[in-house]
Motif scaffolding. Structure first.
Motif, PDB file in Angstrom:
ATOM      1  N   GLN A  53     -10.231 -16.246   1.526  1.00 55.80           N
ATOM      2  CA  GLN A  53     -10.165 -16.719   3.387  1.00 55.80           C
ATOM      3  C   GLN A  53      -9.994 -15.257   3.638  1.00 55.80           C
ATOM      4  N   ARG A  54     -10.874 -13.615   3.424  1.00 58.07           N
ATOM      5  CA  ARG A  54     -10.292 -12.610   3.724  1.00 58.07           C
ATOM      6  C   ARG A  54     -11.086 -12.784   4.948  1.00 58.07           C
ATOM      7  N   PRO A  55     -10.644 -12.129   5.918  1.00 56.72           N
ATOM      8  CA  PRO A  55     -10.695 -12.957   8.163  1.00 56.72           C
ATOM      9  C   PRO A  55     -11.696 -11.159   8.092  1.00 56.72           C
ATOM     10  N   ASN A  58     -14.139  -6.579   3.079  1.00 53.60           N
ATOM     11  CA  ASN A  58     -14.031  -4.288   3.390  1.00 53.60           C
ATOM     12  C   ASN A  58     -15.267  -4.690   2.013  1.00 53.60           C
ATOM     13  N   PRO A  59     -15.195  -3.444   2.038  1.00 55.02           N
ATOM     14  CA  PRO A  59     -16.308  -3.280   0.502  1.00 55.02           C
ATOM     15  C   PRO A  59     -15.261  -3.217  -1.133  1.00 55.02           C
ATOM     16  N   LEU A  60     -15.718  -4.350  -1.968  1.00 54.04           N
ATOM     17  CA  LEU A  60     -15.343  -4.788  -3.079  1.00 54.04           C
ATOM     18  C   LEU A  60     -15.938  -3.569  -4.358  1.00 54.04           C
ATOM     19  N   LEU A  94     -14.200   4.535  -8.907  1.00 52.39           N
ATOM     20  CA  LEU A  94     -14.958   6.139  -7.810  1.00 52.39           C
ATOM     21  C   LEU A  94     -15.788   5.440  -7.075  1.00 52.39           C
ATOM     22  N   VAL A  95     -15.993   6.150  -6.047  1.00 53.33           N
ATOM     23  CA  VAL A  95     -16.881   5.870  -5.302  1.00 53.33           C
ATOM     24  C   VAL A  95     -17.693   7.106  -5.221  1.00 53.33           C
ATOM     25  N   LEU A  96     -19.192   6.747  -5.353  1.00 50.72           N
ATOM     26  CA  LEU A  96     -20.388   7.167  -5.147  1.00 50.72           C
ATOM     27  C   LEU A  96     -20.920   6.978  -4.363  1.00 50.72           C
ATOM     28  N   GLY A 111     -22.023  -2.826   3.067  1.00 48.98           N
ATOM     29  CA  GLY A 111     -23.281  -2.052   3.791  1.00 48.98           C
ATOM     30  C   GLY A 111     -23.716  -0.686   3.501  1.00 48.98           C
ATOM     31  N   LEU A 112     -22.356  -0.448   3.060  1.00 51.68           N
ATOM     32  CA  LEU A 112     -21.913   1.046   2.974  1.00 51.68           C
ATOM     33  C   LEU A 112     -23.264   1.650   2.011  1.00 51.68           C
ATOM     34  N   ASP A 113     -23.491   2.784   1.823  1.00 51.57           N
ATOM     35  CA  ASP A 113     -24.268   3.913   1.033  1.00 51.57           C
ATOM     36  C   ASP A 113     -23.448   4.184  -0.167  1.00 51.57           C
ATOM     37  N   THR A 114     -22.375   4.057  -0.230  1.00 50.91           N
ATOM     38  CA  THR A 114     -21.757   3.720  -0.628  1.00 50.91           C
ATOM     39  C   THR A 114     -20.779   2.879  -2.038  1.00 50.91           C
ATOM     40  N   LEU A 115     -20.560   3.010  -2.768  1.00 53.83           N
ATOM     41  CA  LEU A 115     -20.756   1.441  -4.104  1.00 53.83           C
ATOM     42  C   LEU A 115     -19.245   2.432  -4.647  1.00 53.83           C
ATOM     43  N   ALA A 116     -18.437   1.619  -5.040  1.00 46.51           N
ATOM     44  CA  ALA A 116     -16.998   1.139  -5.470  1.00 46.51           C
ATOM     45  C   ALA A 116     -17.403   0.860  -7.046  1.00 46.51           C
ATOM     46  N   VAL A 117     -17.499   1.563  -8.177  1.00 45.14           N
ATOM     47  CA  VAL A 117     -17.443   1.075  -9.299  1.00 45.14           C
ATOM     48  C   VAL A 117     -16.107   1.888 -10.304  1.00 45.14           C
ATOM     49  N   ALA A 138     -15.065  -8.155  -7.354  1.00 42.08           N
ATOM     50  CA  ALA A 138     -14.001  -8.708  -8.041  1.00 42.08           C
ATOM     51  C   ALA A 138     -12.576  -7.386  -7.311  1.00 42.08           C
ATOM     52  N   PRO A 139     -12.571  -8.138  -5.890  1.00 39.48           N
ATOM     53  CA  PRO A 139     -11.603  -7.663  -6.016  1.00 39.48           C
ATOM     54  C   PRO A 139      -9.976  -8.576  -6.768  1.00 39.48           C
ATOM     55  N   SER A 140      -8.836  -7.823  -5.638  1.00 35.92           N
ATOM     56  CA  SER A 140      -7.704  -9.341  -6.668  1.00 35.92           C
ATOM     57  C   SER A 140      -7.793 -10.407  -6.243  1.00 35.92           C
ATOM     58  N   LEU A 190      -8.317  10.893  -2.254  1.00 32.79           N
ATOM     59  CA  LEU A 190      -7.791   9.750  -2.433  1.00 32.79           C
ATOM     60  C   LEU A 190      -7.809   8.735  -1.864  1.00 32.79           C
ATOM     61  N   LEU A 191      -8.358   7.593  -1.773  1.00 33.60           N
ATOM     62  CA  LEU A 191      -8.681   6.122  -0.589  1.00 33.60           C
ATOM     63  C   LEU A 191      -7.196   5.634  -1.009  1.00 33.60           C
ATOM     64  N   ARG A 192      -6.850   5.671  -2.331  1.00 33.40           N
ATOM     65  CA  ARG A 192      -5.946   4.210  -2.822  1.00 33.40           C
ATOM     66  C   ARG A 192      -4.987   5.573  -4.060  1.00 33.40           C
ATOM     67  N   PRO A 193      -3.415   5.402  -4.233  1.00 33.72           N
ATOM     68  CA  PRO A 193      -3.233   5.751  -4.822  1.00 33.72           C
ATOM     69  C   PRO A 193      -3.043   4.191  -6.088  1.00 33.72           C
ATOM     70  N   SER A 220     -12.190   6.406   5.110  1.00 32.49           N
ATOM     71  CA  SER A 220     -12.212   5.041   4.919  1.00 32.49           C
ATOM     72  C   SER A 220     -12.528   3.652   5.179  1.00 32.49           C
ATOM     73  N   PRO A 221     -13.022   2.490   5.140  1.00 36.26           N
ATOM     74  CA  PRO A 221     -13.788   1.700   5.628  1.00 36.26           C
ATOM     75  C   PRO A 221     -13.247   1.592   7.032  1.00 36.26           C
ATOM     76  N   GLY A 222     -12.572   0.775   6.773  1.00 41.06           N
ATOM     77  CA  GLY A 222     -11.619  -0.136   7.512  1.00 41.06           C
ATOM     78  C   GLY A 222     -11.008   0.783   8.726  1.00 41.06           C
TER      79      GLY A 222
HETATM   80  P1  AMP Z   1     -10.000  -4.223  -3.734  1.00 39.52           P
HETATM   81  O1  AMP Z   1      -9.879  -5.203  -2.982  1.00 39.52           O
HETATM   82  O2  AMP Z   1      -8.452  -4.832  -4.156  1.00 39.52           O
HETATM   83  O3  AMP Z   1     -10.565  -4.609  -4.699  1.00 39.52           O
HETATM   84  O4  AMP Z   1      -9.544  -3.087  -3.129  1.00 39.52           O
HETATM   85  C1  AMP Z   1     -10.701  -2.339  -3.127  1.00 39.52           C
HETATM   86  C2  AMP Z   1     -10.651  -0.689  -2.582  1.00 39.52           C
HETATM   87  O5  AMP Z   1     -11.403  -0.114  -2.671  1.00 39.52           O
HETATM   88  C3  AMP Z   1     -10.123  -1.284  -0.906  1.00 39.52           C
HETATM   89  O6  AMP Z   1      -8.681  -0.246  -0.900  1.00 39.52           O
HETATM   90  C4  AMP Z   1     -11.364  -0.263  -0.496  1.00 39.52           C
HETATM   91  O7  AMP Z   1     -11.305   0.033   0.845  1.00 39.52           O
HETATM   92  C5  AMP Z   1     -11.913   0.592  -1.357  1.00 39.52           C
HETATM   93  N1  AMP Z   1     -13.258   0.885  -1.460  1.00 39.52           N
HETATM   94  C6  AMP Z   1     -14.320  -0.118  -1.638  1.00 39.52           C
HETATM   95  N2  AMP Z   1     -15.651   0.218  -2.155  1.00 39.52           N
HETATM   96  C7  AMP Z   1     -15.875   1.842  -1.311  1.00 39.52           C
HETATM   97  C8  AMP Z   1     -16.272   2.094  -0.704  1.00 39.52           C
HETATM   98  N3  AMP Z   1     -17.709   2.201  -1.198  1.00 39.52           N
HETATM   99  N4  AMP Z   1     -16.226   3.649   0.030  1.00 39.52           N
HETATM  100  C9  AMP Z   1     -14.622   3.634   0.463  1.00 39.52           C
HETATM  101  N5  AMP Z   1     -13.421   2.493  -0.446  1.00 39.52           N
HETATM  102  C10 AMP Z   1     -14.214   1.712  -0.569  1.00 39.52           C
END
Ligand code: AMP
Ligand code: MG
Length: 322
Positions: A53-55, A58-60, A94-96, A111-117, A138-140, A190-193, A220-222
């Motif tokens: 129920q995410r409003p 955001n990228p996963l 890593l966001v690449l 929809g971004l051109d990058t992907l978090a892996v 997989a998000p949390s 560093l986008l998230r510690p 930072s997408p948000g």
């Molecule tokens: P989670 O929802 O706990 O899996 O968190 C994913 C985290 O990775 C969030 O903070 C996202 O904003 C970040 N993230 C995932 N993909 C990207 C991306 N392509 N660019 C920047 N941040 C990303």
């Protein structure tokens, strides 16, 4: 009914079969429990957002069984190879840049051109990813706004009845999320510690910026509204269409428009979410070719994934910041 699958071979292969069929399955990693789906299947990924129920979309993070497999989908430079060798498998994301032929659904990366892996190090998580033989988004595994789960009980508290299954993976060893490092620009940011410290990263890479201090916040997408915006202006809640408009339809469209992309003929919000980013991109391209002056979007009711779809469309329609 949400099945609890045992931490054994049969449990892993059942979970893998569910994931391959497009179902949503929670599983443990060393960080927290994740809510997994086949990252290449947009409808399965949409079902993650629905279950949580995410409003907003955001990228996963996309989970892989090895760095080699991850780097088939994103472009790794020397820095990425170095940190991957040092910290994978482990709690580092890593966001690449996506490779042009990357099969991961656009919805997975919002929809971004990058992907978090990431390559997790939890043995059962790795066994599951290998068995599925596809990247797992997989998000949390918690409802939106609630804390991340570190046990099956936590997952069940939030999501019982909303997901197909949870694979028993024991308690999470690290217990906090992965560190997210953006290597898509010239300066590592560093986008998230998280589970790997900034000091560890700096020892490996040299200086690492932080979103707050490096001026890199727009990545930072948000925060960056226009990142999601198509090139054409966007008009929302359109109930009549001009001839020079590219139409993003949801259900039976009114007449008019120079081209059209149907999100869901039957008005299904999960199907529409799965097709949203593809729709915006394809109308942007077709519209430009046909001389459209804007994209006109039909109204989308705020039920199911409707609010998240509207959130993203509002960002696409927001005034451009340049
Ligand atoms: P989670 O929802 O706990 O899996 O968190 C994913 C985290 O990775 C969030 O903070 C996202 O904003 C970040 N993230 C995932 N993909 C990207 C991306 N392509 N660019 C920047 N941040 C990303
Ligand atoms: Mg979370």
């Amino acid at each position: 009914m949400t099945q609890i699958l045992a931490a054994d071979k049969a449990g892993v292969s059942h979970a893998a079969a569910l994931l391959r069929s497009g179902a949503v399955v929670a599983f443990g990693t060393e960080t927290v429990y994740g809510l997994g789906a086949d990252a290449t299947n947009a409808e399965a990924v949409a079902a993650i957002f629905h279950a949580k129920q995410r409003p907003r979309f955001n990228p996963l993070i996309c989970h892989y069984g090895s760095a080699r497999r991850a780097f088939e989908h994103v472009i790794a430079d020397q820095r990425a190879l170095r940190v991957a060798a040092a910290f994978w498998p482990g709690p580092l994301t890593l966001v690449l840049p996506r490779r042009p032929q990357c099969p991961v659904a656009l919805l997975t990366g919002a929809g971004l051109d990058t992907l978090a892996v990431r390559v997790p190090r939890h043995a059962l998580a790795l066994a599951l990813i290998e068995a599925v033989d596809r990247p797992i988004a997989a998000p949390s595994a918690n409802r939106s706004g609630q804390v991340s789960p570190t046990s099956v009980r936590h997952v069940m508290d939030g999501l019982a009845g909303r997901i197909a299954a949870v694979l028993e993976c024991g308690p999470c060893e690290v217990g906090i999320e992965s560190t997210v490092l953006d290597l898509s620009g010239t300066v590592p940011v560093l986008l998230r510690p998280g589970g790997i410290t900034a000091e560890d990263l700096q020892a490996c890479l040299g200086p690492v910026g932080h979103t707050a201090v490096s001026g890199a916040a727009p990545r930072s997408p948000g925060l960056m509204l226009s990142h999601y915006a198509p090139r054409l202006p966007v008009r929302l809640n359109a109930d009549t269409m001009a001839d020079d408009e590219a139409v993003l339809a949801f259900g039976p469209p009114p007449p008019g428009g120079c081209c059209r992309f149907q999100l869901s003929a039957s008005g299904d919000s999960i199907e529409a979410a799965a097709r949203l980013f593809e729709g915006l991109r394809s109308l942007d391209a077709d519209g430009a070719r046909l001389g459209a002056s804007r994209i006109a979007v039909m109204s989308i009711p705020k039920i199911g994934l409707g609010p998240a779809i509207n959130d993203r469309l509002q960002r696409a329609a927001a005034p451009r910041t340049g």
